[in-house]
Design an enzyme around this catalytic site. Structure first.
Site, short mmCIF file in Angstrom:
data_model
loop_
_atom_site.label_atom_id
_atom_site.label_comp_id
_atom_site.label_asym_id
_atom_site.label_seq_id
_atom_site.Cartn_x
_atom_site.Cartn_y
_atom_site.Cartn_z
N VAL A 1 0.85 -1.20 0.00
CA VAL A 1 0.00 0.00 0.00
C VAL A 1 0.88 1.25 0.00
O VAL A 1 0.41 2.35 0.22
CB VAL A 1 -0.93 0.01 1.23
N HIS B 1 -4.45 -4.38 -2.26
CA HIS B 1 -4.85 -4.01 -0.89
C HIS B 1 -4.97 -2.50 -0.71
O HIS B 1 -4.91 -2.01 0.42
CB HIS B 1 -3.83 -4.58 0.12
N ALA C 1 15.57 -8.83 -3.47
CA ALA C 1 14.91 -8.35 -4.69
C ALA C 1 15.66 -7.15 -5.28
O ALA C 1 15.73 -7.00 -6.50
CB ALA C 1 13.47 -7.96 -4.38
N GLU D 1 13.87 -16.38 1.26
CA GLU D 1 13.70 -17.75 1.77
C GLU D 1 12.56 -18.44 1.04
O GLU D 1 11.75 -17.78 0.38
CB GLU D 1 13.40 -17.71 3.27
N CYS E 1 -20.49 6.02 1.80
CA CYS E 1 -20.91 6.21 0.41
C CYS E 1 -19.81 5.87 -0.60
O CYS E 1 -20.06 5.90 -1.80
CB CYS E 1 -21.40 7.64 0.18
#
Ligand code: NAD
Length: 249
Positions: free
Chosen positions: A102, A118, A230, A213, A129
């Site tokens: 997020v 998410h 990464a 992992e 609303c």
């Protein structure tokens, strides 16, 4: 052939490639993931702060927590992993990123087709609303109210809430049509997000997984597991696929 070479070859020969990212892609930006010690959820237990029941029971308490962590989140910057995915998209080697995060860091890095499974902590939504609101409404200290009288909630999916319909449909469509899925930094514990790579696999996708992992994906559907950070693995992949000049080789 090494795992890395197999991943490069799969990406080079595919037309539709989708990345599915989780909190692990943002840890190198400094945002703790869900499960690491000392992370957000050690300080603020999920059941007390991240469920829709908790929000409805005491919105003022959750807003106080949310303001504290949003100002933390707002200061973080994308890392080389986010930039590598944006570069793959720019040169036609990534159709979309489906993210559970997020934190808005994919968009900050330049990714344009981002499915926010998410939600996004930089938006608000009225609980009554559905009117969207921006962060300006959250300035101050109290609970922000909509013109309809309803309460604004951070536009993130809390435990106990449904995934936004549009994100659900888009993610499902990408998962069904992807020839290659690159899963990055997710523990495969949060559903229904964790179902998407399984759907892709059932539809014939080749699965590349980048993680520190092994996860529940690794020994079930993953074809190539790239163990490591990464922020190191993805730039190496992008360079091998696109070449040093950033053009597809
Ligand atoms: P998780 O915390 O359950 O798992 C993170 C995974 O990333 C782990 O498997 C870990 O080994 C791996 N990882 C950590 N650092 C890594 C790195 N540098 N390189 C590669 N892999 C790395 O995260 P999840 O599966 O995404 O589930 C957490 C849920 O909480 C998500 O659904 C998300 O909505 C939310 N969340 C979001 C953020 C964010 O927006 N940045 C942060 C925390 C939690």
């Amino acid at each position: 052939m090494s795992n890395f070479d197999a991943a490069v070859e799969a990406i080079q020969s595919a037309r539709t490639i989708v990345a599915s990212t989780g909190a692990g892609i943002s840890t190198e930006s400094g945002i703790p993931d869900f499960r690491s010690a000392g992370g957000i959820w050690d300080r603020y237990p999920v059941e007390e702060y991240a469920t829709i029941e908790a929000f409805i029971a005491d919105p003022a308490k959750i807003w106080k927590f949310w303001r504290a962590i949003s100002s933390e989140l707002g200061a973080y910057k994308p890392n080389p992993g986010h930039f590598a995915l944006a570069e793959l998209e720019e040169y036609g080697k990534l159709s979309a990123v489906i993210t559970q995060n997020v934190d808005n860091l994919h968009q900050s890095a330049g990714s344009r087709r981002v499915v926010e499974y998410h939600g996004n902590n930089r938006r608000l939504r009225c609980l009554t609303c559905g009117t969207p609101g921006d962060l300006v409404l959250a300035e101050g200290t109290g609970v922000p109210f909509c013109y309809c009288g309803g309460i604004f909630k951070p536009d993130v999916v809390l435990f106990g809430e449904l995934i936004p319909q549009q994100a659900l449909l888009r993610a499902e469509a990408y998962a069904r049509t992807a020839e290659v899925v690159i899963i990055v930094g997710t523990s495969a514990q949060v559903y229904p997000a964790a179902q998407l790579p399984f759907t892709a696999k059932e539809n014939g996708a080749f699965i590349i997984e980048c993680n520190l992992e092994a996860t529940d994906f690794t020994h079930s559907i993953t074809d190539v597991f790239l163990q490591g950070k990464a922020g190191t693995t993805l730039p190496m992949l992008a360079e091998a696929v696109l070449g040093p000049s950033g053009e597809p080789s």
